[in-house]
Structures are given as structure tokens and as C-alpha cells.
Design a protein around this motif. Structure first.
Motif, short mmCIF file in Angstrom:
data_model
loop_
_atom_site.label_atom_id
_atom_site.label_comp_id
_atom_site.label_asym_id
_atom_site.label_seq_id
_atom_site.Cartn_x
_atom_site.Cartn_y
_atom_site.Cartn_z
N ILE A 72 0.85 -1.19 0.00
CA ILE A 72 0.00 0.00 0.00
C ILE A 72 0.89 1.24 0.00
CG2 ILE A 72 -1.77 1.28 1.26
CD1 ILE A 72 -2.73 -1.42 2.35
N PHE A 73 0.70 2.10 -0.99
CA PHE A 73 1.50 3.31 -1.17
C PHE A 73 3.00 3.01 -1.14
CE2 PHE A 73 -2.50 5.04 0.60
CZ PHE A 73 -2.90 5.75 -0.53
N GLY A 74 3.39 1.92 -1.76
CA GLY A 74 4.81 1.56 -1.86
C GLY A 74 5.39 0.89 -0.64
N ILE A 75 4.58 0.64 0.37
CA ILE A 75 5.08 0.02 1.60
C ILE A 75 4.55 -1.41 1.68
CG2 ILE A 75 5.11 0.11 4.12
CD1 ILE A 75 4.60 3.16 3.81
N GLY A 76 5.46 -2.36 1.65
CA GLY A 76 5.10 -3.77 1.78
C GLY A 76 5.55 -4.29 3.13
N LEU A 77 4.69 -4.98 3.80
CA LEU A 77 5.04 -5.52 5.12
C LEU A 77 5.42 -6.99 5.00
CD1 LEU A 77 2.19 -3.77 7.11
CD2 LEU A 77 4.55 -3.03 6.84
N PHE A 78 6.38 -7.27 4.13
CA PHE A 78 6.85 -8.63 3.91
C PHE A 78 8.28 -8.57 3.39
CE2 PHE A 78 4.80 -7.16 0.06
CZ PHE A 78 5.69 -7.52 -0.94
N ASP A 79 8.99 -9.67 3.51
CA ASP A 79 10.34 -9.76 2.97
C ASP A 79 10.24 -9.99 1.47
OD1 ASP A 79 11.59 -9.46 5.42
OD2 ASP A 79 11.59 -11.60 5.83
N ASP A 80 10.74 -9.04 0.72
CA ASP A 80 10.71 -9.15 -0.74
C ASP A 80 11.92 -9.95 -1.18
OD1 ASP A 80 9.84 -8.82 -3.29
OD2 ASP A 80 10.27 -6.68 -3.40
N LYS A 81 11.70 -10.97 -1.98
CA LYS A 81 12.79 -11.84 -2.41
C LYS A 81 12.94 -11.73 -3.92
CE LYS A 81 12.34 -14.73 1.51
NZ LYS A 81 12.17 -15.98 2.12
N TYR A 82 14.11 -11.29 -4.33
CA TYR A 82 14.41 -11.16 -5.75
C TYR A 82 15.90 -11.33 -5.93
CZ TYR A 82 15.70 -6.38 -4.47
OH TYR A 82 16.27 -5.29 -3.89
N ALA A 83 16.33 -11.53 -7.15
CA ALA A 83 17.75 -11.73 -7.44
C ALA A 83 18.15 -10.87 -8.62
CB ALA A 83 18.02 -13.20 -7.76
N ALA A 84 19.36 -10.35 -8.56
CA ALA A 84 19.90 -9.60 -9.69
C ALA A 84 20.15 -10.58 -10.83
CB ALA A 84 21.20 -8.91 -9.29
N ILE A 85 19.75 -10.20 -12.00
CA ILE A 85 19.88 -11.07 -13.17
C ILE A 85 21.20 -10.77 -13.86
CG2 ILE A 85 18.82 -11.73 -15.36
CD1 ILE A 85 16.18 -10.59 -14.09
N PRO A 86 22.07 -11.77 -14.01
CA PRO A 86 23.35 -11.52 -14.67
C PRO A 86 23.15 -10.95 -16.07
CG PRO A 86 23.31 -13.71 -13.70
CD PRO A 86 21.92 -13.16 -13.60
N GLY A 87 23.89 -9.90 -16.38
CA GLY A 87 23.81 -9.30 -17.70
C GLY A 87 22.72 -8.26 -17.85
N HIS A 88 21.99 -7.95 -16.79
CA HIS A 88 20.91 -6.96 -16.85
C HIS A 88 21.22 -5.80 -15.92
CE1 HIS A 88 17.53 -8.87 -19.04
NE2 HIS A 88 18.22 -9.96 -18.77
#
Length: 151
Positions: A72-88
Motif C-alpha cells: 500500500i502506497f509503496g510500503i510492503g510488510l513482507f520480505d521481498d525476495k528477488y535476485a539480480a539477473i546476470p547481464g541486466h
């Protein structure tokens, strides 16, 4: 005045219902680390993997749903899991980086994924509602440790 209000309501409804749908698929090039620094003896190619992520946005991104979790309004109450993509160029989390992370977690021993294809399906109705699904397909790769290389 009643007719103007009715006309405005119909115009908003038509704009909401007549959104745009887009489907794209592309084949990325191999990341630089694969092209220049490693040879086949240094890596172990694991299984094929597939990762998916989806996001929905409402009212000009005031409320979002990212993989079923609310922001909500850019605030997430959770651990966001993502990975940097090689070459991007990776600037913060995106649906693509979350799908890549999902693919990477499909094989616990993987160090990275060589992407074979990315596909994106999206629908947008002019800021009122947007839905995006991204899928990453590729091969999981493990870089051999020094002890494995000495064998």
C-alpha cells in the motif's frame, strides 16, 4: 447535470473495460560471466528450471499485489525476495527479478540460471488496473568449488 454524471460514469467504465493486453517473449543473451570467465570444466549444468512472478496494481499503483502479498502506497510488510539477473541492469525489485529468483530457488544447489526465455503477459486499463505475469525458463548452473576442481 444527471446526463453529464451518467456520461462521465459510462466514460470511466468504457476506459476501464477497454484496456490493453500485451504478450511478449524474448530470448536473452548469455550473461558476461558465462561468455568470458568460465569454461565447461568449471561449471555443472543442472536441471531445467522455471520461475514465475505476478503483480497487480490498482488506482495508479496506490495498492499493489506482488505474488499475493499486499503493498500500500509503496510500503510492503513482507520480505521481498528477488535476485539480480546476470547481464541486466537491475534497479530494485521487479516482476522479472522475482521470477528469476523463483527459478533460482527451484534447484537449491544452483548459483545462477542461464535464461533460455523470458515471457511477459500484461493487461492495463489506463492506471485503474494492471496485471503482469512474468515467466523465466532456463538451466540452473552450479560453479564448481576448488575442491571439486582438484579431483
Amino acid at each position: 447535470m444527471k446526463q453529464l454524471s451518467l456520461f462521465a460514469a459510462v466514460a470511466v467504465l468504457v476506459a476501464f473495460m477497454s484496456g490493453c493486453t500485451a504478450v511478449s517473449e524474448f530470448k536473452p543473451e548469455a550473461p558476461m560471466i558465462i561468455n568470458s570467465q568460465l569454461n565447461r570444466d568449471n561449471i555443472e549444468i543442472l536441471d531445467s528450471v522455471k520461475g514465475t512472478s505476478y503483480s497487480k496494481a490498482y488506482c495508479f499503483y496506490a495498492v499493489q499485489s506482488i505474488d499475493g502479498k499486499i503493498v500500500i502506497f509503496g510500503i510492503g510488510l513482507f520480505d521481498d525476495k528477488y535476485a539480480a539477473i546476470p547481464g541486466h541492469i537491475n534497479i530494485g525489485p521487479s516482476t522479472l527479478s522475482r521470477a528469476y529468483y523463483d527459478a533460482l530457488t527451484k534447484h537449491p544447489e544452483a548459483d545462477y540460471v542461464i535464461p533460455k526465455t523470458y515471457s511477459r503477459t500484461g493487461f492495463s486499463s489506463f492506471g485503474f488496473y494492471e496485471h503482469t505475469v512474468v515467466e523465466v525458463n532456463g538451466k540452473a548452473v552450479k560453479i564448481k568449488t576448488d575442491s571439486e576442481l582438484k579431483k
